[in-house]
Design a protein around this motif. Structure first.
Motif, PDB file in Angstrom:
ATOM      1  N   LYS A  30      -1.045  -3.147   2.323  1.00  0.00           N
ATOM      2  CA  LYS A  30      -0.236  -2.913   0.962  1.00  0.00           C
ATOM      3  C   LYS A  30       1.092  -4.043   1.050  1.00  0.00           C
ATOM      4  O   LYS A  30       1.378  -4.478  -0.029  1.00  0.00           O
ATOM      5  CB  LYS A  30       0.134  -1.730   0.921  1.00  0.00           C
ATOM      6  CG  LYS A  30       1.083  -1.397  -0.197  1.00  0.00           C
ATOM      7  CD  LYS A  30       1.241   0.210  -0.536  1.00  0.00           C
ATOM      8  CE  LYS A  30       2.071   0.479  -1.777  1.00  0.00           C
ATOM      9  NZ  LYS A  30       2.825   1.707  -1.775  1.00  0.00           N
ATOM     10  N   GLY A  31       1.683  -3.935   2.129  1.00  0.00           N
ATOM     11  CA  GLY A  31       2.809  -4.668   2.224  1.00  0.00           C
ATOM     12  C   GLY A  31       2.718  -6.175   2.042  1.00  0.00           C
ATOM     13  O   GLY A  31       3.286  -6.993   1.426  1.00  0.00           O
ATOM     14  N   GLU A  32       1.533  -6.668   2.710  1.00  0.00           N
ATOM     15  CA  GLU A  32       1.338  -8.163   2.554  1.00  0.00           C
ATOM     16  C   GLU A  32       0.844  -8.434   0.988  1.00  0.00           C
ATOM     17  O   GLU A  32       1.305  -9.422   0.527  1.00  0.00           O
ATOM     18  CB  GLU A  32       0.000  -8.456   3.123  1.00  0.00           C
ATOM     19  CG  GLU A  32       0.511  -8.413   4.878  1.00  0.00           C
ATOM     20  CD  GLU A  32      -0.787  -8.578   5.798  1.00  0.00           C
ATOM     21  OE1 GLU A  32      -1.882  -8.209   5.491  1.00  0.00           O
ATOM     22  OE2 GLU A  32      -0.598  -8.944   6.913  1.00  0.00           O
ATOM     23  N   LYS A  33       0.044  -7.499   0.221  1.00  0.00           N
ATOM     24  CA  LYS A  33       0.027  -7.743  -1.165  1.00  0.00           C
ATOM     25  C   LYS A  33       1.062  -7.735  -1.944  1.00  0.00           C
ATOM     26  O   LYS A  33       1.310  -8.583  -2.806  1.00  0.00           O
ATOM     27  CB  LYS A  33      -1.058  -6.573  -1.663  1.00  0.00           C
ATOM     28  CG  LYS A  33      -2.346  -6.642  -1.087  1.00  0.00           C
ATOM     29  CD  LYS A  33      -3.323  -5.666  -1.704  1.00  0.00           C
ATOM     30  CE  LYS A  33      -4.669  -5.559  -1.226  1.00  0.00           C
ATOM     31  NZ  LYS A  33      -5.448  -4.459  -1.592  1.00  0.00           N
ATOM     32  N   GLU A  34       2.002  -6.814  -1.752  1.00  0.00           N
ATOM     33  CA  GLU A  34       3.318  -6.849  -2.387  1.00  0.00           C
ATOM     34  C   GLU A  34       4.266  -8.180  -2.298  1.00  0.00           C
ATOM     35  O   GLU A  34       4.691  -8.699  -3.119  1.00  0.00           O
ATOM     36  CB  GLU A  34       4.167  -5.635  -2.091  1.00  0.00           C
ATOM     37  CG  GLU A  34       3.707  -4.295  -2.521  1.00  0.00           C
ATOM     38  CD  GLU A  34       4.337  -3.137  -2.110  1.00  0.00           C
ATOM     39  OE1 GLU A  34       5.460  -3.313  -1.236  1.00  0.00           O
ATOM     40  OE2 GLU A  34       3.851  -1.836  -2.440  1.00  0.00           O
ATOM     41  N   GLN A  35       3.907  -8.567  -0.786  1.00  0.00           N
ATOM     42  CA  GLN A  35       4.830  -9.755  -0.499  1.00  0.00           C
ATOM     43  C   GLN A  35       4.359 -10.995  -1.389  1.00  0.00           C
ATOM     44  O   GLN A  35       4.884 -11.670  -1.674  1.00  0.00           O
ATOM     45  CB  GLN A  35       4.922  -9.945   0.886  1.00  0.00           C
ATOM     46  CG  GLN A  35       5.607 -11.228   1.435  1.00  0.00           C
ATOM     47  CD  GLN A  35       5.803 -11.282   2.862  1.00  0.00           C
ATOM     48  OE1 GLN A  35       4.799 -10.640   3.482  1.00  0.00           O
ATOM     49  NE2 GLN A  35       6.765 -11.806   3.400  1.00  0.00           N
TER      50      GLN A  35
ATOM     51  N   SER B 252       5.937 -13.422  -3.935  1.00  0.00           N
ATOM     52  CA  SER B 252       6.143 -14.962  -3.533  1.00  0.00           C
ATOM     53  C   SER B 252       5.681 -15.809  -4.889  1.00  0.00           C
ATOM     54  O   SER B 252       6.060 -16.810  -4.952  1.00  0.00           O
ATOM     55  CB  SER B 252       5.229 -15.209  -2.454  1.00  0.00           C
ATOM     56  OG  SER B 252       5.900 -14.649  -1.428  1.00  0.00           O
ATOM     57  N   SER B 253       4.695 -15.170  -5.448  1.00  0.00           N
ATOM     58  CA  SER B 253       3.949 -16.163  -6.532  1.00  0.00           C
ATOM     59  C   SER B 253       4.738 -15.606  -7.979  1.00  0.00           C
ATOM     60  O   SER B 253       4.451 -16.181  -8.785  1.00  0.00           O
ATOM     61  CB  SER B 253       2.461 -15.721  -6.657  1.00  0.00           C
ATOM     62  OG  SER B 253       2.283 -14.429  -7.145  1.00  0.00           O
ATOM     63  N   GLY B 254       5.755 -14.582  -7.915  1.00  0.00           N
ATOM     64  CA  GLY B 254       6.355 -13.862  -9.042  1.00  0.00           C
ATOM     65  C   GLY B 254       5.866 -13.459 -10.041  1.00  0.00           C
ATOM     66  O   GLY B 254       6.224 -13.128 -11.107  1.00  0.00           O
TER      67      GLY B 254
END
Length: 64
Positions: free
Chosen positions: A51-56, A60-62
């Motif tokens: 979940k954290g990686e998806k949110e990050q 990052s892609s705005g």
């Protein structure tokens, strides 16, 4: 805390509190081994990580 007579303290190496703490810490770091985590715990941690990686990635892609 060591409450021995001075002569006894001196004969056992005359180590001050900081030295004894440092030696104990070294021993703990070199000898401690934590038990493995339960499968349910590992699975829950993996979900949190994903979940954290998806949110990050979104941030990052705005896209947030």
């Amino acid at each position: 805390m060591m409450r021995a007579a001075y002569e006894e303290w001196e004969s056992t190496g005359a180590k001050d509190m900081a030295t004894r703490i440092h030696e104990k810490l070294d021993w703990i770091l070199n000898n401690h081994s934590a038990p493995p985590l339960a499968h349910k715990t590992l699975a829950a941690l993996q979900k949190i990580r994903e979940k954290g990686e998806k949110e990050q990635a979104k941030a990052s892609s705005g896209q947030m």
